[in-house]
Structures are given as C-alpha cells and as structure tokens.
Design a protein around this motif. Structure first.
Motif, PDB file in Angstrom:
ATOM      1  N   ALA A  74      27.675  52.194 -26.293  1.00 28.99           N
ATOM      2  CA  ALA A  74      27.569  51.079 -25.130  1.00 28.99           C
ATOM      3  C   ALA A  74      26.329  51.608 -24.312  1.00 28.99           C
ATOM      4  N   SER A  75      25.894  52.682 -24.401  1.00 24.56           N
ATOM      5  CA  SER A  75      24.627  53.021 -23.761  1.00 24.56           C
ATOM      6  C   SER A  75      23.370  52.198 -24.153  1.00 24.56           C
ATOM      7  N   TYR A  76      23.226  51.736 -25.556  1.00 22.46           N
ATOM      8  CA  TYR A  76      22.456  50.827 -25.920  1.00 22.46           C
ATOM      9  C   TYR A  76      22.353  49.448 -25.293  1.00 22.46           C
ATOM     10  N   VAL A  77      23.550  49.126 -24.948  1.00 19.34           N
ATOM     11  CA  VAL A  77      23.719  47.751 -24.217  1.00 19.34           C
ATOM     12  C   VAL A  77      23.495  47.699 -22.780  1.00 19.34           C
ATOM     13  N   ILE A  78      24.187  49.155 -21.991  1.00 17.69           N
ATOM     14  CA  ILE A  78      24.178  48.917 -20.570  1.00 17.69           C
ATOM     15  C   ILE A  78      22.639  49.506 -19.857  1.00 17.69           C
ATOM     16  N   PHE A  79      22.013  50.415 -20.459  1.00 24.97           N
ATOM     17  CA  PHE A  79      20.983  51.050 -19.897  1.00 24.97           C
ATOM     18  C   PHE A  79      19.411  50.587 -20.449  1.00 24.97           C
ATOM     19  N   PRO A  80      18.830  49.929 -19.610  1.00 21.60           N
ATOM     20  CA  PRO A  80      17.399  49.267 -20.062  1.00 21.60           C
ATOM     21  C   PRO A  80      16.634  50.599 -20.502  1.00 21.60           C
ATOM     22  N   ILE A  84      14.871  54.510 -14.973  1.00 23.69           N
ATOM     23  CA  ILE A  84      14.707  56.099 -14.937  1.00 23.69           C
ATOM     24  C   ILE A  84      15.550  56.405 -13.383  1.00 23.69           C
ATOM     25  N   VAL A  85      16.316  57.857 -13.756  1.00 25.46           N
ATOM     26  CA  VAL A  85      17.453  58.247 -12.901  1.00 25.46           C
ATOM     27  C   VAL A  85      17.200  59.675 -12.673  1.00 25.46           C
ATOM     28  N   LYS A  92      13.887  63.577 -12.940  1.00 26.79           N
ATOM     29  CA  LYS A  92      13.931  62.343 -13.198  1.00 26.79           C
ATOM     30  C   LYS A  92      13.890  62.194 -14.849  1.00 26.79           C
ATOM     31  N   VAL A  93      14.800  61.633 -15.333  1.00 24.66           N
ATOM     32  CA  VAL A  93      14.852  61.292 -16.867  1.00 24.66           C
ATOM     33  C   VAL A  93      15.159  59.917 -17.253  1.00 24.66           C
ATOM     34  N   SER A  94      14.814  59.433 -18.329  1.00 22.06           N
ATOM     35  CA  SER A  94      15.272  58.328 -18.795  1.00 22.06           C
ATOM     36  C   SER A  94      16.724  58.197 -19.038  1.00 22.06           C
ATOM     37  N   ALA A  95      17.223  57.159 -18.357  1.00 15.04           N
ATOM     38  CA  ALA A  95      18.775  56.883 -18.503  1.00 15.04           C
ATOM     39  C   ALA A  95      19.337  56.644 -19.837  1.00 15.04           C
ATOM     40  N   LEU A  96      18.377  56.030 -20.628  1.00 13.81           N
ATOM     41  CA  LEU A  96      18.892  55.707 -21.834  1.00 13.81           C
ATOM     42  C   LEU A  96      18.972  56.749 -22.759  1.00 13.81           C
TER      43      LEU A  96
END
Length: 352
Positions: A74-80, A84-85, A92-96
C-alpha cells in the motif's frame, strides 16, 4: 615370562566406566563425554492453557507479518516519491522510504520472531544425540530419518494446531509479494511521462540567464540562447526532472537560410526553438557554429543542422532534435504554441 615382567595395567577401563560410557571413555579421561543434561519440562508441556497462549502469540506474529506486507504494498500507492515528512527523532525523511523500510522490516521480523517463539515454547525441546555416520546412509538409517521427520512434525503440533499452521502459511505466501512490488523500481510505470513536457500553448520562453521573458529583439542573428518554460521554478523540488525534458535552445537564422519548410512555419521571423537534449544519450547541447548553423553535442560529437530541421549530419544520435512551435503574444513576448510533437531525448520511443 614371570609375573614381575607383566606391566601393571593402571589405565584399563573400569567395569563401572564401561557400564556408564559404553566402553568408550576411560575412568580418568579428562575429555569424557559428560552426557546430556536432565530435561526440564516447560510450562507449555504441562499446562495446555499456556500452550494455547503461546499458540495465539505465534499466530498474532504471523498475522502481523501479513498486515505489514499489505502495508508495504500500500505504501507504493499512498506515498509519492517526493513526499518528505518529519519523524522524531530521525528528522526529515522520505515518507515512501520510511514506510517501505518499516513495513518490510516488521514483516520479516514477525516471521522470524513467530518461528523462534514457536520452536522455544511448543516444539519438542528434548535433545537427542546422534552418532555420526557415512554420507551414504544405509536403508535403515534413511528409514530412521524419515521416521524422525514424521515424529518431529507430530511433536511440533503443526497438525493439531491449525491456527499456527494457517497463519504461518499466509505470512510466508504473502511476503514474496513485496519483491514483486519492488520490480516497479526497475523502470517507469507504463505512462506517458517521457513523451510529454510542461511546455504548453501560451507558456512564455524565459531566458535562463536573465530569468526574464524573451522578446524577438532579444535574440540576435547568430546568437544561441537557452530558455525554460514559464512557471518552472529553479528552486522547485522537481526542477531537474522537468528541465531535463523541457530545456530549450533558441537561435535566429535568416529566413532565407532555413531549408526545411516545417521549421520555417514553426519559427517566428527566423527564430527557431529546439530541444537542448541530445537524442543520443540525453546530454545537453551547448556548442553552436553560427556560420554553418550546426550545433554539437560535447559528449559524443553528434552534430545537428539547425537550418535543416535539426537533422543529424554526424555522430551516433538516432534522429533529429524535436522543434518547439513558437509565436509572439499580444504583449510582444515569445511564447510556445504547444508541446513538442515528439518525445525529447534518447530515441526510446522509436523502438516502443
């Protein structure tokens, strides 16, 4: 021979040692086999309620692994890719990347933890000593191995504990789906991202050096000017991705020197706009010879004639540079009249 000549046998195995060690170890051997420790039953061996709790714990871990695998996909679909979060205390890191790492790590950890907990609490923990044997085992040993395997399967409880068996099979069956999803990173999804740029009708041509819109009088005959689309911010996170497709070079040629009819129709008063990206491997073109109207790619010396539709006259490039149709708006600025008619850059699309 007299009795005095017979050597004293001080180190012969004693009867007690023979009985206890099978006649292998001597009484005073410092390396004698101490044998196996006395087996101590676990609470799960004597209390079925404790065994049930362990069974539920193992099943919970396997179920959590399945949920984590679903979360990974699901992470592949949800997070672009560019999201960055902020996560304390990491920063700060990549959400994906963070979500993929956490979900896949959880899925693998829960399978391992469930298997270890199953082995330590429910499977038989009786130690069995086995004598070494030759590689080519005799038939009776093979039969014994098969019997031991059957006994181990029976003692593990996999047959009479379907909850553990089913959740374990589910976790192991779903985990490889993560590898299938990772194959997405082998290349872009089947979309038209490489076939289009952000050029569109009405977008102004912005001078890369001055950051100002270009007027026809700003482009002199024999000059080479680099431009980008209006609205493309150099500080934007996707600037490099967009400029790699939309980079433009502008030259002004006497209309009488333009040989290609379409090039002349798509120009404005001899001002022609072509993609700056070489059609060989995508290097930026930056060398212009005003007398011959040739541009040269510095990477592999592909040469294009800008007075004749930017056709290839030398080098490994596969096809001509794409031309951008331009005009002048009501305020006197150069503007695009649409996107490139063909994909820019290397000729992947010719083979697609």
């Amino acid at each position: 021979m007299s009795s005095q000549e017979i050597p004293e046998e001080k180190h012969l195995p004693s009867e007690q040692g023979d009985a206890h060690h099978g006649g292998v170890a001597v009484a005073d051997d410092p390396f004698a086999d101490p044998g196996l420790p006395v087996h101590k039953p676990r609470i799960q061996d004597i209390d079925e309620r404790a065994a049930r709790r362990s069974e539920r714990t193992v099943a919970f871990l396997f179920t959590l692994s399945m949920l984590a695998t679903i979360g990974f996909i699901a992470s592949y679909v949800i997070f672009p890719v560019d999201k960055i979060v902020y996560i304390f205390p990491i920063g700060k890191v990549s959400a994906l990347n963070f979500s993929l790492g956490m979900t896949l790590g959880t899925a693998l950890f829960c399978i391992g933890a469930g298997a270890v907990h199953w082995a330590r609490t429910l499977m038989s923990d009786v130690e069995v000593a086995a004598e070494r044997h030759e590689i080519a085992a005799p038939p009776e040993v093979k039969a014994q191995v098969l019997q031991d395997f059957a006994d181990g399967a029976r003692e593990s409880g996999i047959g009479r504990r379907p909850l553990i068996r089913n959740t374990m099979i589910g976790a192991l069956a779903m985990l490889p789906l993560s590898a299938v999803v990772i194959m997405r990173d082998l290349g872009p999804l089947p979309e038209d991202k490489l076939r289009k740029t952000i050029w569109a009708k009405g977008k102004l041509l912005i001078n890369d050096n001055t950051d100002e819109p270009l007027r026809p009088e700003d482009v002199l005959v024999g000059s080479l000017t680099f431009a980008r689309p209006e609205g493309l911010d150099v500080h934007a996170h996707d600037f490099q991705t967009q400029i790699a497709k939309a980079a433009l070079m502008i030259v002004r040629i006497q209309p009488d020197d333009i040989k290609d009819k379409q090039e002349l129709a798509w120009s404005h008063d001899g001002i022609v706009a072509y993609s700056k990206i070489c059609t060989h491997v995508g290097c930026p073109i930056s060398l212009y010879e005003q007398q011959t109207h040739h541009v040269l790619c510095p990477c592999h010396q592909s040469t294009f004639d800008l007075s004749d539709g930017a056709r290839v006259i030398f080098g490994p490039a596969g096809h001509a540079l794409p031309q951008l149709r331009i005009g002048v708006n009501d305020e006197g600025f150069l503007e695009a009249l649409g996107d490139f008619e063909e994909p820019v850059g290397p000729a992947f699309w010719e083979r697609g």
